[in-house]
Motif scaffolding. Structure first.
Motif, short mmCIF file in Angstrom:
data_model
loop_
_atom_site.label_atom_id
_atom_site.label_comp_id
_atom_site.label_asym_id
_atom_site.label_seq_id
_atom_site.Cartn_x
_atom_site.Cartn_y
_atom_site.Cartn_z
N ALA A 391 -10.75 -7.70 17.41
CA ALA A 391 -11.97 -7.63 16.46
C ALA A 391 -12.36 -8.85 16.12
N ALA A 392 -11.37 -9.89 15.75
CA ALA A 392 -11.77 -11.20 15.38
C ALA A 392 -12.63 -12.03 16.51
N VAL A 393 -12.56 -11.45 17.71
CA VAL A 393 -13.25 -12.12 18.95
C VAL A 393 -14.73 -11.60 18.96
N THR A 394 -14.60 -10.09 19.02
CA THR A 394 -15.96 -9.37 19.20
C THR A 394 -16.73 -9.02 17.94
N GLY A 395 -15.91 -8.94 16.87
CA GLY A 395 -16.64 -8.70 15.40
C GLY A 395 -16.84 -7.05 15.51
N ASP A 396 -15.96 -6.22 16.13
CA ASP A 396 -16.33 -4.82 16.26
C ASP A 396 -15.73 -4.22 15.05
#
Ligand code: NAD
Ligand code: G6P
Ligand code: MN
Length: 434
Positions: A391-396
């Protein structure tokens, strides 16, 4: 000579690091140290940087400490890069604490909702540092201390595709310093084996003849845990539980094994305007430390630094760097790729384990499978971390909500979603990915 770069150089822990390097100069001949910070940390960098130079000037060694806000200038041809930055400084930490606490949830730097948001802010920055390193110092080792140290280290390998990294924490260092005294031994009379993940590991201890002494330490430990970092409130573990597991949990396990008591202590401090959260308390300590660092006659680490939870971290950091450089094969507890040391987790998961450190990096010591209770916790916690990192990488957003839902310190439901949304707004300047 060796070139060291420290990102987040304005940290109050920098004198700790200098002391560790000065102590080991014979095996780690440093030529220059570059302390890197950002505009917001400029004042801190100047004060602590000048203090760092005075420490070297008072030593027999000729080392220049460079201060810069230009990370790329510093990274050029570095041999070792250490990271000890805090995105958003203490004000961001205080939001991580106060927002969950305002809804009656644990608000803590590396655990629960606050720990998840610290990862969301830190992982994009560390990945951009890794990109700079690929270009400017492709042979350097990255020694990470920035929290949440385990998730940050895992993300460096998994998403940054950078293998030359070691993650560190002072919790194992403090345990190994203090526990032997409980049974009348010294650290070198005992053999320690750690397994788990950062701030969620257990260890067992043997004497040099191979006899297990874990239970002897446990007998003393539930009375008073004197290996506990200053930031963790000492609610004793349940004696029957420790005896059953015959493993020594880390200090942070209190948030999971004594959830009610830890939460009510945190809420008490949060609700008392004269105390406040740990981040608010640390602001005070930090101000005191920087007042001391300003003194042009101070040229050694002041003992007040022990009020910070991260005390003695340089023992791990400097020993790790010296061991890589001089191929010493010293044992250090580090965050590194599992490679089967803990068979309950995947081989490419970063774990925190006892490891031999040499010029090829960390070689984890096999620990073996954990019993069901510990295995269950560990698998939940590690997979929670993997959701957080992705989530930190994709912002999902959906995945962030999944991470909140699986985290044992966050009760699921509308309130959890509200806390997530409020933290996203509070930190929006540091969360371009969302
Ligand atoms: P701090 O608030 O003093 O921050 C250190 C410095 O980082 C500051 O001077 C700040 O300006 C700088 N900074 C912020 N963003 C930056 C960026 N993008 N690039 C470069 N510098 C940046 O923090 P601290 O209390 O000294 O802690 C530093 C870090 O170490 C934190 O992440 C903290 O959680 C971690 N820590 C880890 C352990 C451990 O056991 N691994 C122990 C203690 C602290
Ligand atoms: C601990 C840990 C760190 C933690 C820190 C907090 O012991 O190992 O990872 O975040 O100290 O200390 P502080 O003084 O900032 O509350
Ligand atoms: Mn730590």
């Amino acid at each position: 000579g060796v070139k060291i770069v420290t990102i987040g150089g304005g940290s109050s822990y920098t004198p700790e690091l200098m002391e560790g390097f000065i102590k080991r100069f014979d095996e780690l001949p440093i030529r220059e140290i570059w302390l890197v910070d950002i505009e917001a940390g400029k004042e801190k960098l100047k004060i602590v940087g000048e203090m760092a130079q005075r420490m070297w000037d008072a030593s027999p060694y000729d080392v220049k400490v460079h201060l810069t806000l230009d990370r790329r200038e510093a990274l050029k041809d570095a041999d070792f890069v250490t990271t000890q930055f805090r995105v958003g400084l203490l004000d961001a930490r205080i939001k991580d604490e106060r927002i969950p606490l305002s809804y009656g949830m644990v608000g803590q730097e590396t655990n629960g909702a606050g720990g998840i948001f610290k990862a969301f802010r830190t992982i994009p920055v560390i990945l951009s540092i890794v990109e700079d390193m690929k270009e400017l110092c492709p042979n350097a080792w990255l020694v990470n201390f920035a929290n949440p140290s385990g998730m940050v280290t895992d993300a460096i390998i998994r998403y940054g595709k950078w293998e030359k990294v070691i993650g560190l924490c002072n919790v194992p260092v403090m345990a190994m310093m203090q526990e032997p005294k409980l049974i009348g031994k010294t650290t070198d009379e005992l053999v320690y084996s750690f397994a788990g993940i950062n701030h969620f590991h257990w260890h067992r201890v043997q004497d040099l003849a191979g006899n297990d002494v874990t239970s002897q330490i446990i007998e003393k430990l539930y009375e008073k845990d004197n290996g506990l970092p200053a930031n963790i409130f000492d609610v004793p573990f349940f004696k029957e539980q420790l005896k059953q597991m015959n493993l020594i949990p880390c200090g942070y396990h209190r948030y999971y094994y004594r959830y009610e008591e830890m939460l009510s202590h945190m809420l008490e401090e949060y609700n008392d305007p004269n105390i406040g959260t740990r981040g608010q308390q640390v602001k005070q300590t930090e101000a005191e430390l920087f007042e001391l660092y300003k003194d042009p006659n101070l040229d050694h680490k002041p003992e007040q630094l022990e009020k910070r939870g991260g005390a003695y971290y340089s023992d791990a950091a400097c020993e790790t760097i010296a061991s890589i450089y001089a191929n010493k094969n010293t044992q250090v507890v580090v965050s590194t790729k599992n490679n089967g040391a803990v068979p309950d987790l995947a081989p490419d998961d970063v774990v925190e384990v006892s490891a031999y450190i040499g010029s090829a990096g960390a070689r984890p010591v096999a620990f073996g499978s954990l019993p069901p209770a510990e295995k269950g916790w560990l698998q939940v916690m590690k997979n929670m971390e993997l959701c957080v990192e992705e989530a930190a990488v994709t912002g999902d957003y959906g995945l962030a909500l999944q991470a909140f839902t699986i985290n044992p310190l966050i009760p699921s439901g509308e309130t959890a979603k509200r806390v997530l949304d409020e933290l996203l707004i509070a930190h929006k300047n540091y969360l371009p990915q969302f």
